[in-house]
Design a protein around this motif. Structure first.
Motif: not given
Length: 367
Positions: A64-87
């Motif tokens: 977020q220091l480089d990209y203030p509008d993005v998220k920092s996810y605490p776990t892999l599961e939290s990434v996969l629960e997101e509406d994400v197309d590509l990892v």
């Protein structure tokens, strides 16, 4: 005297972003260390077809220091629960199989860093799983788009050297010190030069020359107190020529990184791609000067062309890692083949396993 390469169907970098993609591919990283910060995030931000959602960050929260509008996810599961197309699986090699498998099982497309996995069996399982799930799986072999290799490939395509007799590729450096990154220096299935620099060299050879008939490999430890291999010498045997691949930490005076010798002539090229250095300096990808190396690093050709001897420089083609991400975008949005396929990753792992076997047995291994 300068030889002008016969570039056919070349992409004009100025035209790359003239067509705005209709679909945004929502993308997340699994790490924001050097790989995420330098090789992935800048291109995902620059390409208009991607939307960078954020990164899994275990301890340091830096994205977020480089990209203030993005998220920092605490776990892999939290990434996969997101509406994400590509990892993007850009974690240590030993974790690639576990994490990539979870990504694919969740129905997400994936880019996996090199080395693709630690074994052939893991690579084949991921390739089969991606096919079963109907998702795209690509291996991040960005160095296919180095200025050096693009120039070598064009020289081969132009046929100015005649039938190839031998080629030798080096990824050398002088650094006797151990890496501060523990996962790189702890003896584990994903550590060592064979699975760090080796995948680059092997992939480039297979990309240019195809799959060999057999392999000879010599793998050593040369640095004091090192627990992992740091010197490799690989020979790929083809019907009518040989390709040698080398990497060492004790080359203080560099030799040409690319040496090609054919029945008509030779081409020598020092390693000169500037993209990694520019990205480390936080330079952003652009469409004009990006990936253009210094003319002092141009390759030398000595051959016969149309009955006349030619000895001089060959201008280096422009490198651009953007092309990899553009290929991934098209593979997902337009259902085209991935720029580097899972099967490409399987083949590299087959060579790596053959090298390990060959080094242990001190003899060539047939494939």
């Amino acid at each position: 005297m300068t030889y002008k390469l016969k570039i056919k169907n070349a992409i004009n970098p100025r035209s790359i972003k003239t067509q705005q993609p209709m679909k945004k591919i929502k993308t997340a990283l699994l790490s924001y260390g050097m790989s995420g910060k330098v090789f992935h995030a800048p291109f995902l931000e620059f390409h208009s077809g991607f939307e960078l959602l954020g990164s899994w960050e275990r301890s340091k929260k830096l994205i977020q220091l480089d990209y203030p509008d993005v998220k920092s996810y605490p776990t892999l599961e939290s990434v996969l629960e997101e509406d994400v197309d590509l990892v993007v699986v850009n974690t240590p090699v030993g974790t690639h199989f576990e994490y990539a498998k979870k990504v694919l099982l969740a129905g997400k497309h994936a880019i996996v860093e090199k080395a693709f996995t630690t074994t052939v069996a893991e690579a084949e399982e991921l390739a089969a799983l991606a096919k079963e799930k109907g998702v795209k799986l690509s291996v991040f072999q960005n160095r296919r788009w180095d200025s050096d290799l693009k120039t070598v490939r064009q020289v081969l395509s132009d046929g100015v050297l005649g039938d190839i007799v031998e080629a030798e590729f080096h990824f050398d450096r002088y650094n006797p010190n151990l890496s501060p990154k523990q996962h790189k220096e702890t003896a584990n299935a994903g550590a060592g030069t064979l699975k760090d620099l080796g995948p680059h060299l092997i992939d480039q050879a297979l990309y240019l020359f195809g799959f060999p008939n057999s392999v000879f490999g010599d793998v050593r430890i040369t640095r004091e107190h090192s627990l992992v291999d740091d010197w490799i010498d690989i020979v790929l045997y083809y019907d009518t020529f040989r390709v040698r691949l080398k990497a060492s930490f004790f080359v203080r005076e560099a030799i040409p990184a690319y040496q090609l010798h054919g029945k008509k002539g030779s081409f020598l090229k020092p390693r000169g791609d500037v993209q990694e250095d520019d990205l480390k300096l936080a330079k952003k990808p652009n469409l004009d000067r990006w990936g253009k190396e210094s003319i002092e690093l141009e390759g030398i050709v000595h051959t016969d062309i149309d009955g006349s001897t030619m000895h001089g420089k060959i201008p280096t083609l422009q490198g651009n890692y953007y092309a990899f991400f553009d290929g991934v975008y098209n593979s997902i949005a337009n259902d085209t083949i991935e720029p580097v396929t899972a099967q490409d990753g399987v083949r590299v792992m087959q060579i790596i396993e053959a090298v390990i076997q060959s080094s242990a047995q001190k003899k060539a291994v047939y494939l």
